[in-house]
Write an enzyme that holds these catalytic residues in place. Structure first.
Site, PDB file in Angstrom:
ATOM      1  N   GLU A  76       0.807  -1.230   0.000  1.00  0.00           N
ATOM      2  CA  GLU A  76       0.000   0.000   0.000  1.00  0.00           C
ATOM      3  C   GLU A  76       0.831   1.267   0.000  1.00  0.00           C
ATOM      4  OE1 GLU A  76      -0.599  -2.701   1.752  1.00  0.00           O
ATOM      5  OE2 GLU A  76      -2.508  -3.312   0.885  1.00  0.00           O
ATOM      6  N   HIS A  81     -11.090  -5.006   9.453  1.00  0.00           N
ATOM      7  CA  HIS A  81     -11.624  -4.745   8.113  1.00  0.00           C
ATOM      8  C   HIS A  81     -12.892  -3.898   8.112  1.00  0.00           C
ATOM      9  CE1 HIS A  81      -8.897  -8.030   7.123  1.00  0.00           C
ATOM     10  NE2 HIS A  81      -9.038  -7.738   5.860  1.00  0.00           N
TER      11      HIS A  81
HETATM   12  C1  LIG Z   1      -2.400  -4.822   4.147  1.00  0.00           C
HETATM   13  C2  LIG Z   1      -3.438  -5.584   3.417  1.00  0.00           C
HETATM   14  N1  LIG Z   1      -3.626  -5.366   2.098  1.00  0.00           N
HETATM   15  C3  LIG Z   1      -4.550  -6.042   1.409  1.00  0.00           C
HETATM   16  C4  LIG Z   1      -5.357  -6.972   2.022  1.00  0.00           C
HETATM   17  C5  LIG Z   1      -6.420  -7.730   1.234  1.00  0.00           C
HETATM   18  N2  LIG Z   1      -5.975  -9.118   1.060  1.00  0.00           N
HETATM   19  C6  LIG Z   1      -6.337 -10.078   1.943  1.00  0.00           C
HETATM   20  S1  LIG Z   1      -5.607 -11.533   1.593  1.00  0.00           S
HETATM   21  C7  LIG Z   1      -4.818 -10.912   0.238  1.00  0.00           C
HETATM   22  C8  LIG Z   1      -3.939 -11.806  -0.579  1.00  0.00           C
HETATM   23  C9  LIG Z   1      -2.789 -12.344   0.231  1.00  0.00           C
HETATM   24  O1  LIG Z   1      -2.093 -13.286  -0.522  1.00  0.00           O
HETATM   25  P1  LIG Z   1      -0.961 -14.190   0.125  1.00  0.00           P
HETATM   26  O2  LIG Z   1      -0.085 -13.346   0.984  1.00  0.00           O
HETATM   27  O3  LIG Z   1      -0.310 -14.949  -0.960  1.00  0.00           O
HETATM   28  O4  LIG Z   1      -1.719 -15.175   1.112  1.00  0.00           O
HETATM   29  P2  LIG Z   1      -2.771 -16.286   0.698  1.00  0.00           P
HETATM   30  O5  LIG Z   1      -4.128 -15.632   0.713  1.00  0.00           O
HETATM   31  O6  LIG Z   1      -2.393 -16.799  -0.666  1.00  0.00           O
HETATM   32  O7  LIG Z   1      -2.675 -17.347   1.746  1.00  0.00           O
HETATM   33  C10 LIG Z   1      -5.129  -9.573   0.075  1.00  0.00           C
HETATM   34  C11 LIG Z   1      -4.619  -8.711  -1.012  1.00  0.00           C
HETATM   35  C12 LIG Z   1      -5.153  -7.154   3.419  1.00  0.00           C
HETATM   36  N3  LIG Z   1      -5.926  -8.017   4.113  1.00  0.00           N
HETATM   37  N4  LIG Z   1      -4.186  -6.476   4.066  1.00  0.00           N
END
Ligand SMILES: Cc1ncc(C[n+]2csc(CCOP(=O)(O)OP(=O)(O)O)c2C)c(N)n1
Ligand SMILES: Cc1ncc(C[n+]2csc(CCOP(=O)(O)OP(=O)(O)O)c2C)c(N)n1
Ligand SMILES: [Mg+2]
Ligand SMILES: [Mg+2]
Lengths: 325, 357, 325, 357
Positions: free
Chosen positions: C60, C129
């Site tokens: 971000e 959230h």
């Molecule tokens: C700081 C932040 N940015 C964006 C999000 C929205 N978000 C939740 S999970 C996710 C994807 C995360 O991917 P990864 O780190 O690969 O974990 P996975 O879901 O694949 O286990 C996003 C963008 C968030 N929760 N927190």
């Protein structure tokens, strides 16, 4: 009682609490070998060693996060922000972690940390280094927000903050660090959430905290020369707020001016004005007025800086308005 | 690991699988709300890693957090109740799917901020060093989290101060809908460790034994040498990112390909080939897991909703250093207590067998 | 006029402005190939290509910083925060860069960016959230803060935000995305800083923005059944604030209740209460009351979530208080 | 670089040196307030790098920003006036030492947030790519900044999308009072680039020609291949971090050692040995620099203070999309104008010679 600067008083509080409780430790930028950017942590590295007085890289999110993680497992970290301007980079750790884990876990976790450092304007350090963000922190449930105005209060409140089991945002002020005042020799602490009447008066209530208490007292002195007796109420802690102390004063004077260093829009003074108009509606003889910093980023030039900040002249003017003089 | 232990881990993976399959069902029925991120396909990572922890070790995870809690032996009935927002939930219904915690087991659980718990893990490691104990902190996160500034700041200090933290990247190839190569400038995420001079390893996250051997070495290093490790576990999530994600960004073939490597199936085969288990035993374990999940749902269904008074509880810790007279005008302070809550101990599952942590 | 959901209206605004001005581009997490986490950016990657619709890593601070840097050199970035909760990680870029560079440079630099995404509670997404942080952003000079409540306003305001040369914080609301309403077929925009009376009434003024306008209108309906006519004022933009629209209404009704989704302490409603008590002191027949979310982190359980959020019942209760019924 | 150009760069370094030495003096006299971070010792990095930029290129820097503006040809009188908080300052007295900007020269200048301008630099690179021009963005920061999350996020996207940005770490060995090895887990900061697969180089930042050759290659790569580079320039600041820093954390010997490698002295020697300059010419250049600085101080002294009305100016851009009737109740909106300010053009320096950008 000894006469100490707020700097010495804060240093004493840190030293005494670190001696008393081995789970208390300090971390931050330049807190150790450099003895603190503002020398609040003078001598602590020498006495407690690097694991309890930790110099960190310039990485505010890590500083706050380390404090959170250590607090979760039972330590009592004190994280210094070189100034609170940089705490903006650590805000997610404070707001989404320190302030929320107890609630999200249904009360399983506690986060006994203190995040401290100078807040507000110094002298000509310009827009990015002069912010007074207390209303941001006070907005957040789960946090305690403390803003002392005297050496005595600073020591007594910091000791309470360190012993308290909740995350405490302890906002100091560089301009106050050299301010001297009486500090009890014996052990004492001042409970969080207990305000203090810094000056009694019958005509108008001035609510102010941190550096602006000095402005309010100076204003009161000037007003006294014109026969106006201002009462200066210092909440000392913004969250939880000792609102009764403010209400009692306003019910007595019927008039209220809030003096704050923050920006006007949604500043903490608005919260006080809101509570006062709600609880003291029938006692108010005039609208509540606020004296704040100008609604612009802080300028560098000293002539503009003076125009930007609240000051006795501006407060006197506001007081005369509420007194319809 | 002896034969029984191996079978226990097999059962754990099965229980997680069946538990989450049921979660998906009752989510559709509306019993679970909000975000639901399933761990299905990744079970070997959490189960393998956590099986190596000592009871006094710590771990912290992302929001995809069901599997770890079950692997650590948290009562799945409390977890299901949490998912259903009931008063009996492990977080009293305040956390939900993304926020499982079980502090007595060292589980500081689910964080909803991508990368947000990495500095917290470093802090646990710092606390351990300061205290002088030989505990270890484990930190699980996804491939998407490595691009957050928090990853960088946490790894630098962990290496700089020799913190006993094991960072486990669960590389399931996607951060939500974004494939790894569209988010990271380097393909091998464990190589990010080179910027910090931190020991780094890659492991097949679909293989429980491989996970155990690589994690074992890392946990050892943390415990004995106090040094951190960055591990990249290659794995895959079969389901969408969360229930709302149809997963259009990947092909059916890719998913099927990966499902052939299913960690539970693979380990089951090994149990039969090398540990002389027979299919019937594995089937029995499966029925047992299903029966336990039934009981979890029953428990959640029969549990009461939280009362409105609890809304204000668990914000603050009641403290002798707070002036309660003024603080208590705030209902959250009024409701504050001095103690910490501890997850309830329930009577044994009706089904014969039990899951140990 | 077409009947569109706010989602469709926002998508139209983005598409039309991107077609009109090649310097406008979008970036954020999942805005492209995934068509947007909440599908606001549906179809835009296909039409404008990856350089103008950029999927970013989960970073971000970089997303906001890239928008700032591109804006400095004359582009018009629209940075999507998947939700405003994550903007806390980008806050330094917004507050110390986007909002301050024009001032610090003595007016040499402009930063025409839009930071947009859903804010406030969705359904059961819990504490990390569900935050409504508008008072934080409104606190900061240099920013413009917009919070639309209808499809029509959303499109008209977003088009203005994109064309405006200042950094605009455009806070949407997930719960409103599916809300349908009339949207003019012809080109239009709604000026930033212009409020709107969403319902006329003589007995009490309800001030609300974003999702809480829906709450206020529902409340007004219920009150009408009891013969109480509530006026619903939607400022639409919190900074700059169309305060006259609020004052005129309060001077007419003599009573004011602010409904907001943020936390009570130092929420934006306190700012409104402060201004109203100051400017309408003699017209007020009762204290200004505020209906806010509970002063706790957002709980997950739906029964607690309902207890946490403002709702018609709570607003009705507040209205009866100010009417002394 | 021909003989004249070389001499120009020598004069630039001298002017920066004399300018800042004078700043230190008048700071003590109280003419300058707030933080004052001097670039003394590091001149070769900024001068060398900026000498390679095209007029339409961009750069952005940390708060230690005096040298770059002078190197880019900004009028030092406007800079001195800025330091004194006068209305004639390049930022109208609103920025001060940490906030020099000169947009017509592509100088987006001084940022007070360590690491905070790196994502901004990435954004400039992104804008350049989107626009399809062949401009380049240069970003200067210190060794302490590499540990901020912003560094990590900015470098990842710069490598991922091939952004024409050159990141220059000015490694002066200390971040305030903290030596590099107490802040970074790796000693060679340019190696941090390996985590992003970004081209990386090390260069002696005390040697103007070395800086020019390494930067030249990087700027070329950015302009032609659109690829970023991470450069670590080994340099040193002779003075404390800021005026309030006595610099106790390093030995007199270390400082003297480094001063022997003084970039201005070294380049002066080279001019005499290889470009047939004589000492008298170098001395004349020095006197000229001193005379210019005198004029800068005179200009600042004689300049007026900003008027209080200017307090509210330059916050917002007056905009047809804002409802001015309500906005103008806010004095900042009332004072807003549509145009951008452009630094004043002053008559030539009285001293014969001039400094070209
Ligand atoms: C700081 C932040 N940015 C964006 C999000 C929205 N978000 C939740 S999970 C996710 C994807 C995360 O991917 P990864 O780190 O690969 O974990 P996975 O879901 O694949 O286990 C996003 C963008 C968030 N929760 N927190
Ligand atoms: C985010 C942030 N944290 C802390 C500071 C305080 N601070 C200002 S300069 C500085 C040291 C920076 O060192 P380095 O990056 O090496 O640059 P140098 O001063 O050596 O040129 C620090 C800690 C700041 N300005 N911003
Ligand atoms: Mg992933
Ligand atoms: Mg340095």
């Amino acid at each position: 009682m000894a006469i100490l600067s707020m700097r010495e008083a804060l240093n004493q509080a840190l030293r005494e609490e670190m001696r008393r409780d081995p789970s208390v430790f300090l971390l931050g930028e330049e807190v150790g070998a450099y003895q603190g950017a503002y020398k609040i942590t003078q001598g602590l590295l020498q006495e407690f060693g690097e694991w309890r007085v930790r110099d960190t890289p310039i990485a505010e999110e890590a500083i706050a996060g380390i404090a959170v993680g250590a607090a979760f497992i039972g330590l009592r970290p004190i994280a210094e922000m070189m100034t609170f301007n940089f705490s903006i980079l650590a805000l997610d750790q404070i707001v989404n972690h320190a302030a929320k884990y107890r609630y999200m876990s249904g009360g399983q976790i506690r986060c006994p940390l203190v995040l401290r450092g100078p807040s507000g304007a110094a002298a000509q350090v310009a827009a990015q280094h002069s912010q007074a963000l207390e209303s941001w922190y006070a907005h957040v449930p789960g946090l305690v927000v403390v803003m002392p105005s005297t050496a005595r209060d600073a020591k007594g409140l910091l000791k309470s903050a360190i012993r308290d089991d909740n995350p405490v945002i302890f906002m100091e002020n560089e301009v106050l660090y050299n301010l001297k005042g009486e500090v009890p020799d014996e052990e004492y602490h001042i409970p969080l959430g207990l305000g203090d009447v810094k000056r009694e008066g019958r005509d108008v209530t001035l609510v102010a905290w941190s550096r602006q208490v000095v402005t309010a007292l100076e204003t009161a002195k000037r007003l006294a020369e014109e026969g106006i007796e201002a009462e200066v109420v210092d909440p000392r802690t913004l969250r939880p707020l000792d609102e009764d102390l403010i209400f009692d004063s306003v019910r007595k004077t019927g008039r209220c001016v809030v003096v704050e260093e923050g920006w006007p829009v949604a500043g903490f003074g608005a919260e006080i004005a809101d509570r006062v108009q709600r609880e003291c509606f029938d006692s108010l003889d005039a609208p509540i007025l606020r004296v704040t910093s100008a609604d612009v980023p802080m300028p560098y030039s000293k002539v503009l800086e003076k125009a930007y900040l609240p000051g006795p002249e501006k407060v006197v003017e506001a007081v005369k308005k509420v007194l319809y003089r | 690991m002896n034969r029984d232990e191996a079978f226990q881990l097999y059962k754990q993976m099965l229980l997680i699988r069946r538990f989450e399959e049921r979660c998906a069902q009752i989510y559709v029925e509306g019993k679970i709300g909000g975000f639901l991120h399933l761990y299905i396909g990744q079970e070997a990572v959490g189960v393998g890693a956590i099986s190596l922890l000592r009871p006094d070790d710590y771990f912290i995870t992302s929001y995809r957090d069901h599997g770890y809690a079950i692997a650590r032996g948290s009562d799945p009935r409390l977890l299901m109740a949490e998912l259903c927002g009931k008063a009996t939930g492990i977080s009293l219904g305040k956390g939900g799917s993304m926020h499982f915690y079980d502090v007595p087991t060292g589980n500081f659980g689910g964080d909803g901020i991508v990368g947000g718990h990495l500095p917290v893990a470093a802090g646990m490691g710092y606390g351990i060093r300061l205290r002088g104990s030989d505990q270890v902190a484990l930190c699980f996160f996804g491939d998407g989290a490595v691009n957050e500034g928090a990853f960088h700041e946490a790894l630098n200090v962990s290496a700089l101060w020799d913190l006993p933290v094991v960072y486990v990247i669960e590389n399931n190839r996607y951060g939500m809908g974004t494939a790894l190569d569209r988010a990271s400038s380097v393909a091998d995420l464990y190589q990010r460790g080179s910027a910090y001079g931190i020991p780094r390893r890659e492991v097949n996250g679909m293989d429980l034994l491989a996970v155990r051997s690589v994690l074992g070495e890392a946990i050892d290093r943390a415990r004995k040498e106090k040094r951190p490790t960055l591990i990249e576990a290659e794995t895959y999530r079969y389901r969408g990112h969360s229930m709302s994600d149809p997963g259009k960004y990947r092909t059916k073939e890719e998913v099927e390909q990966m499902m052939k490597l299913d960690p539970i199936f693979v380990f089951g085969q090994r149990l039969m080939e090398q540990e002389r288990f027979v299919q019937a035993e594995l089937d029995a374990a499966d029925q047992e897991a299903v029966a336990m999940v039934d009981e979890c749902v029953r428990f959640a269904d029969q549990s009461p909703w939280p009362t409105e008074e609890t809304l204000y509880q668990d914000v603050y810790v009641r403290s002798p250093y707070v002036h309660m007279k003024s603080a208590e005008k705030d209902p959250a302070w009024k409701a504050a207590v001095r103690e910490d809550n501890v997850p309830a101990k329930l009577p044994p599952f009706a089904v014969a067998a039990r899951v140990e942590g």
